[in-house]
Scaffold this active site. Structure first.
Site, PDB file in Angstrom:
ATOM      1  N   SER A  68       0.567  -1.627  -0.205  1.00 62.96           N
ATOM      2  CA  SER A  68      -0.207  -0.252  -0.236  1.00 62.96           C
ATOM      3  C   SER A  68       0.694   1.258   0.012  1.00 62.96           C
ATOM      4  O   SER A  68       0.090   2.726   0.045  1.00 62.96           O
ATOM      5  CB  SER A  68      -1.232  -0.059   1.272  1.00 62.96           C
ATOM      6  OG  SER A  68      -0.557   0.550   2.758  1.00 62.96           O
ATOM      7  N   LYS A  98       1.128   4.230   6.641  1.00 61.08           N
ATOM      8  CA  LYS A  98       0.564   5.325   5.703  1.00 61.08           C
ATOM      9  C   LYS A  98       1.539   6.721   6.019  1.00 61.08           C
ATOM     10  O   LYS A  98       2.317   6.853   6.443  1.00 61.08           O
ATOM     11  CB  LYS A  98      -1.091   5.853   6.055  1.00 61.08           C
ATOM     12  CG  LYS A  98      -2.019   4.211   6.291  1.00 61.08           C
ATOM     13  CD  LYS A  98      -1.859   3.396   5.230  1.00 61.08           C
ATOM     14  CE  LYS A  98      -2.511   2.186   5.024  1.00 61.08           C
ATOM     15  NZ  LYS A  98      -3.286   1.582   3.839  1.00 61.08           N
TER      16      LYS A  98
END
Length: 201
Positions: free
Chosen positions: A53, A95
């Site tokens: 991701s 993230k």
């Protein structure tokens, strides 16, 4: 009165010196172990990246040095952080902070553009434009004490665009990733790119 010299056994004196040196060495070892334990408990952590991701910035298997949130808690836009929120996953996630408390986030999914406070972000770190809508309603104002997170591999990342995660309270942040210590296998080349080792921006 006779003055007599007290003589010591050289062997005994040597043995005492060796015992003292051994004690000093052991004491130094114990102190070093204690410092390392305290450092990794309260200051830094090693975290492995699981998944793609954050491609291209991070690869699956990367090992990161993370400054604990006890030391670093003034999170800023652009920081790469480690979060834990069981509504999304039981495992920590890596993230990027897109916006912090008080900021407005909007995404135009037709053009793939992310806006913060009505200004388009210059995102040279992303893998592709942001085209995937995961259910969060925009525009969105980030609550104070929270952050809006997204992965750099925008269309292959579950993040704050998902109603399962949404904005993340900073109390769920483990810390900020500051250094890539060891690279995982690059998803494109299939090799470990050791040139990537270094500070993260």
């Amino acid at each position: 009165m006779d003055e007599r010299e007290i003589q010591t056994d050289p062997g005994t004196e040597k043995g005492e010196k060796e015992s003292w040196s051994l004690f000093e060495w052991f004491q130094a070892l114990v102190c070093s172990v204690l410092v390392v334990v305290l450092l990794f408990t309260f200051a830094i952590r090693l975290i492995g990246v699981d998944g793609l991701s954050m491609v291209p910035t991070l690869q699956h298997g990367d090992r990161l040095l993370v400054v604990n949130s006890l030391l670093y808690h003034d999170y800023r836009q652009g920081d790469i952080v480690i979060a834990r929120k069981e509504s999304l996953t039981a495992d920590p996630i890596v993230k990027r902070v897109i916006a912090v408390g008080g900021q407005k986030v909007d995404i135009d999914f037709s053009t793939g553009t992310v806006y913060v406070d009505d200004m388009p972000l210059e995102e040279d770190y992303i893998n592709e434009l942001t085209l995937t809508d995961e259910g969060t309603q925009f525009p969105l104002w980030v609550p104070e004490g929270s952050v809006f997170l997204m992965g750099d591999n925008r269309n292959h990342s579950s993040d704050s665009r998902s109603s399962r995660l949404g904005t993340v309270d900073t109390r769920y942040l483990i810390g900020k990733a500051v250094l890539l210590l060891y690279p995982g296998v690059d998803s494109v080349s299939g090799k470990r790119e050791f040139s990537r080792i270094g500070l993260l921006e």
